[in-house]
Each structure stands twice: as C-alpha cells, then as structure tokens.
Enzyme design. Sequence first.
Site, PDB file in Angstrom:
ATOM      1  N   LYS A 115     -48.813 113.321 -50.151  1.00  0.00           N
ATOM      2  CA  LYS A 115     -48.141 114.217 -49.205  1.00  0.00           C
ATOM      3  C   LYS A 115     -47.672 115.467 -49.947  1.00  0.00           C
ATOM      4  O   LYS A 115     -46.785 115.405 -50.798  1.00  0.00           O
ATOM      5  CB  LYS A 115     -46.965 113.476 -48.575  1.00  0.00           C
ATOM      6  CG  LYS A 115     -46.158 114.277 -47.585  1.00  0.00           C
ATOM      7  CD  LYS A 115     -45.058 113.388 -47.027  1.00  0.00           C
ATOM      8  CE  LYS A 115     -44.165 114.126 -46.056  1.00  0.00           C
ATOM      9  NZ  LYS A 115     -43.103 113.255 -45.527  1.00  0.00           N
TER      10      LYS A 115
ATOM     11  N   ASP B 216     -35.221 107.826 -36.634  1.00  0.00           N
ATOM     12  CA  ASP B 216     -36.366 108.561 -36.076  1.00  0.00           C
ATOM     13  C   ASP B 216     -37.558 107.622 -35.876  1.00  0.00           C
ATOM     14  O   ASP B 216     -38.686 107.920 -36.277  1.00  0.00           O
ATOM     15  CB  ASP B 216     -36.752 109.716 -36.994  1.00  0.00           C
ATOM     16  CG  ASP B 216     -37.715 110.686 -36.316  1.00  0.00           C
ATOM     17  OD1 ASP B 216     -37.819 110.647 -35.070  1.00  0.00           O
ATOM     18  OD2 ASP B 216     -38.368 111.462 -37.033  1.00  0.00           O
TER      19      ASP B 216
END
Length: 855
Positions: free
Chosen positions: A546, A688
């Site tokens: 990432k 989340d």
Amino acid sequence: MGDEKLSRHTSLKRARSLSESIKGLFKPSGISGSNNAAAPSSRPGQDQAHSHQTARIITSNVSSPSISPVHSPVLQAAPKHHKLGVPNIAKLSLSPSREPSLNSENEMFSQESFISEKDEDEANLLEREDLQNKKEEKARAKHVRSKEAYVPHHRYTGGSDEVERQPRERLKNFPQNAGSSNPANSNANHVLDQENNFSIDAMLDYDEESKLRRRNSLGVRNHSNRTRSRKNSLSTPRSPPMKNGNDGMNSNATNNVGNGTGNRIYMRGRNQSDSISASSLPKFQEIECKCILDLGHFKVFENGYHEHSLRVLPIITNNKNVDSGDEKDADASVNSGDDGDNDSEANMHKQKSVFSLSGLFKSHKDGNQQQQQQQQQEENGEQINLEKAFSIIPSQRFIKSQTVKKSRTSNLKNGNNDELMKNDGKNIPQIVNPNAAVGAEELKLINALSEKIRKGLKSENTKGNNGEGRSNSNKQEDSDDTEGKAGTTNDDTSHKPCSQKYGKYIGVVGAGAYGVVKICARCKTAKDVLPYSTYSNGKKLFFAVKELKPKPGDQIDKFCTRLTSEFIIGHSLSHPHFEANAMIAGNVSRTTPPKHVFNAPNILKILDLMEYSNSFVEVMEFCASGDLYSLLTRNNISNESNNGSSRLIQTVKEGSGSPLHPLEADCFMKQLLNGVQYMHDHGIAHCDLKPENILFQPNGLLKICDFGTSSVFQTAWEKHVHFQSGAMGSEPYVAPEEFIRDAEYDPRLVDCWSCGIVYCTMVMGQYLWKIAIPEKDSLFKSFLSEIKDDGQFYLFEELRHVSSELNRLRKIALYRTFQVDPTKRITIEQLLQSSWMRKTKCCVVYRPLHTKVSK
C-alpha cells in the site's frame, strides 16, 4: 445276576453311543492301534472296552499333569464338610453295578461339554493310570466299611504323594481290561451311595457347589480364550479366514494336547507375529458426504457442514509473471517504459476494477481522477521505486518490545507495581492493563516513526529531489541505532529493499484516497515455514503493498498521525502478544497459555513500513479473493464453465448486489464478530466496519483491515473505557448516536451496530438505509416508527433461513442489535453467546479467550 446283566446291557448301549460320538469327533491315530492288543475278540467285549475307555477319557484326565486345571472338566466331589472322602464319583457313576446317582444329569452335561476337547493319545495314558487306580481301590475296599478316611490320589482332594511318584513302567503290569463288575468296586460303590445319601442338605450343597464350579470353570476358560486371542491377533473378527475351517482348529487343539501344552487348547485363529501388519488393521470406510447445495463458491453438505471456494483474483491466475519462475520476467514489470510491457500493463489496468480496495483507503469524490493520475505517473516513471524503498522500523525495536511486554506482566505478578518504565528520561505511567494493544513500547515506536516521517517530509520539501540520499541516511541512522547493543545482532533482512524482501511488482489491484495498492510476489525459500504470513499459490508468496502519499495541501501532522496510528494498531493486533501470566486486581487473565495465544486469524497482518523519498509503503498480508463488496457485486457479466456448458451470471444493478446464502452469511458474521471481539479485548474499536474493509482468502477466511480511523478506547495505563464523540466511518454503517452533536458514545457499541448493517447487506444484497438520520432517510424513519408501534420491522420479518428455528433466533439477535438506544443494545460478546451464533457452524475453530477489559 439278572439285575447285573440288565445293568451291564444298559451300560453297553451307553458305551456304544458315546464311542460312536467319539469316533465322529476324533480322527483315527496310529497310536490308538496299540490300545486294542488286550481287547477280547467278542463284540460285546469290544463295546465294553470302548465304554470304559470313554469313561476314562472324560473323568480321569485331571490326574494328568499336562492338563491345566483351569481347562479340566468339573469333578463331582462330595461336600467338603463330610468326613469321608469320595474316591472318584464321576468315574464310578458310569459303573454298571450301581444305580444312577442323583447328579447323573450333571455328570452327562460335564461329559458332553468337554468330550470334544480330549485326545486319543492322552486317553491311552489315562487308561493305564485308571487301571492302577482300580487295583488300589480293590486293596482299600476292605477298609471302607470301617469308615477309615480315604484319601484320593488326585490333587483336587489332597492326593497321596506316593501314588503320584510311582514310575510309569509299573502301569504295564496291570491288566488293561479290568472289568468294572469287580466285587470290591461294587461294595465300594454301595458304601459310597449310602454315604452320598447321608444328608439331603449335603446333596443340595454339593449340587450348588458343582454348578458354581462348572460356571466358574466356563468363565475362566472363556476369559483365557479371549486373552489368548488378543495376544495372537489384533482381533479375531479381523483375522483372515482359515483355509481348512474348523479342521485346522481341531488339529491344533489335538497337537497341543499331545505335546502337553494344555494352555493352548482353546486357541482361535492362526498364530501371528508380534508386529502388526497394516493390512490387518480395520480400514476406515470413507463415506462421501452428499452435497445438498452447490452455489459454485459455496457448498453445503447433508451433515450440516459447508465449504467455501471463493474465486482467486484474475491478476493472480491470469498473470504470466506469476506462473513464470524467472525473476527477469517479474523484474520487467517494474520498468513500465519497456516495450515488452505494454500488453501486461493493459491487462493490469483492466483488472483494477475487479478488486475493490476502497476499504484500505477512505473514499473521496476525486478517486477516479487520482487513479488516472497514478496511471499517468506510472507511464512517466514517477511511481515509487520499490527497489529503493527501505524499512523505517528498527530491527531491534520489536525484539526489545517483546522483552518489555514480558517484563511488564512479570512485574505485576511479582508485585513490583511501583516501578515506572522510563523512555528517554521521561516517566511512563504505571501499567494497569497489560492486555491492551497499545502500551509503552508502542508509544515509543509511535514517537520514533512520527519523528522520522516528519523529518522525511520536511527534508523533501526543502531539498527537492534528494530523497534517495535522505532514505539512505535514515538507513544509516537505524543501523547506527542498533549497533553496539549488548545481546543484539543485525538481521540480514532488516535493511534489504522492498523488492528483495517482498518480491517484484506484478500489478495494481486498487486505488484510494492516498495512493494505490500493488501486489508483489517472490519465490518461496527454505526460511518460509508454514503457516505463511500471507497468501501462497504453492510456488510464490504474495504481498499487498500500500503506497501512501500526502495529498497536495494536506497537513504533515495529520498525515503523520494517520499513518503511524494505522500501522501501529494493525501491527500490534496482527502480531502475537507475550503478556500471558498477568494477574490484575479484579481481572484474571489466562493461566500459562502459549505465547501466540493472542494471534487472531481474522485480523489482517501488517508486516512492514518502508520509505522512499516523500512516499511510504505499508506491506500487508495479501487476500487473494478480494473484499466483501466485490463478492456481493461479483462481476456484472461473467461466463463460467459448468460441465462444458456456459451459463450467464445475472447482471447486477448499480447500488445492489447478489445476496449470500444464509448459512454462508452466518459463517462470515461469526468470523467478523470474533475479529471485532478480539480488537475490543485489546482496547481498540474499529469504527469503520463495512464490506470494503472485510477481505477474504479463497478458503473463506475473513480478514478485517483498515485501522486508520480505529479508536484506542483503553491503553495499557487506563483502567476504564473512555468514550468518544463525532461521526466516524461510512454513513450507511454509522450508528445513530454518532450523529448527535457533542454527544459521547461507546465505540464498542458502534461496532456492534455496524456488524448488524454488514450482515443485512450480505443477506439482502443492499443497504438497509443510506444514513441513520430520520430527517434524511425515509427508510430509517419507517424503521423507527414500525419498531415503536408494532415492535417489529417488515424487512426483518421477511427474512428467511434454512429452518424456522434459526430464522426465529436470528430475528431476536437482529432486534437486539438495532436498538437505537445504545444502553439497550447488545454487545459483541453477548451476540457471540446468543443462541443464533451458538447454532452457527463456522469454518474457523476459535480457542476461548477469557481476557476482559475493565469497564
């Protein structure tokens, strides 16, 4: 005289019947011919000889030392309390000169029960011994009337030693055809009958004692048979059948008797060696369980279990660089300017839409535009060069972290609660919650990483393109920081570039707010031991890389805080903890579990954090089947082969998806709840949870990712949970209390609400509502009104399951999950203990953890 002839005639008939039965049971032997030398020529004489031989075979074998007393026939002796000994009742009961005794039926039973177990060879020897006994009985018949005590010769009644020590040669001097009509025998039998009838009680006692001895003898014999069978064969039914059937067994018994090994008379089956052959072991019959539901990616069997077979991303299955073992092919994909990479790059760009990694990055309006910019940067050669990205995690930090965590709990156990840990001269508060994911060592690492990130970003802004030298200087600083410490050595892989540690870049799988997610692959080595830290196709290991870059105009502190918190939380949760024996007041942990007991299977592993120029690389575990959002909206149009024919998958409308089977959704829900509960046990709430943040391995293993907005509600220095305020996460999954201005809420209950929304999305294929605000969403408004008026919601009532009981239990759990008042809402732990989840069969077997966070 007439009575004697009648009795003799009766005895002859009985002898014929017994002799005929003996001839049928035993085969003729060469030794038996010598036994008929002295037999008279007349037919009745022969029958009489056979009758006496039969009686001797049955009753006189107890005097032979070769026969074990356990396997001997039951003798019918007189009661023990009578003062007169009985010489040989079983033998005298066949004499023609006496009346049938009261126990004649018992005698016949004893004779017929054991007659098949005698051998003719042994009978010849017993016949001679019986003739000797007859002669001795004649000499002692004169003393019977004077009631002198008669001591029998056999050992069951305390026999005389002189009789047993007599040489066997003296047996030849005695005639073999001694008749049973001897007057001495007749007188002895008459006296014996008179004494046997001496007392009715004695006869009853004798009868009961005879039955008991017979029953015990049979029991001991059966037990010894079973013992021998177990010694010579694993199990008698498992032994292969004998070719000769019962003949082989009878011949073995005959040979054993002739050899004087009476203990082996009752052998069953063939002799086997001490070692056990694998062929003799019982074969496990693998019964193939019938599949009652086959959805391609999900199968349910008739025994209630299921199997996941999620499809691997095409970038893994269709990429030539993955199948090729040549590192040059993988290296060619890094240089996008090469002429031979055009087809590969075009293939990668087509596959980007397959894997939704929006969960790894926060969604934003300009996502497509940034992805185009990223593609443009790759074409211009401006992407992060993985060969020049180095780790900024000190190699000795986590070694020291493990030691500190161990000492942290040992100090608590030993009562050293007043000791304060120091960090660069600053006092750290006392540790009160060793189970927390964020402790003293994590705090020091956060400070170190924040300083390096800020330093790197500022130097990039001032020096321009000197990022490579700054990265190398950071590498030198880390090396200097770890050198010279006692008991530490530099790891060979600690300062290797990303391409050497995690392989070559093979493609892009997604883009988000701060960058893109790429896949790197490298060949397996001897150091890679199961279980692997990431996905493997058998030849290579795959890692998700990432890339994080601050957006133009972003504040450095904001980017630094997000990056460090995401890495520290993810790394701490996905790696084993070492506080195993901590004993806290009012909160007892576990008792000496394995060190890796805290390692959760449903948390995505965060492996490393690297830096190049003003960009950062977070290396993670790669999940080859994508995220839950991709599973629900799997391919608008796709062709799948089914037994040679193609079938068209139904086109999915935008904003909706294909719902999962209830059993599949229940399995995923149980894994999700276990992962969230693991986070709560260590003082972290996700805040989340949504389908984009839930990844899968091909076998259905669920992984929770993206800890950028996670809330640390309890650290190692806090006894109580602290609440938070403000809405966090994606609107369709946000709990209603988060939208209340200036209101504090428990982040753990927010996660429970989000889990309920995720489950409804799995079984319905769409959102419940867009936002949990009645003024902005009519569906949520109808939910509130129906719950208030009717106590139920029509969407929950329309849900169906495989059984009415599971459907009822699921509805109860859903109504408790969607309580608008958070104080009435069920917790994750209570939801896991609900009847619905207890009846849910999950692919992952969880070890029960008893860690608790103080409230």
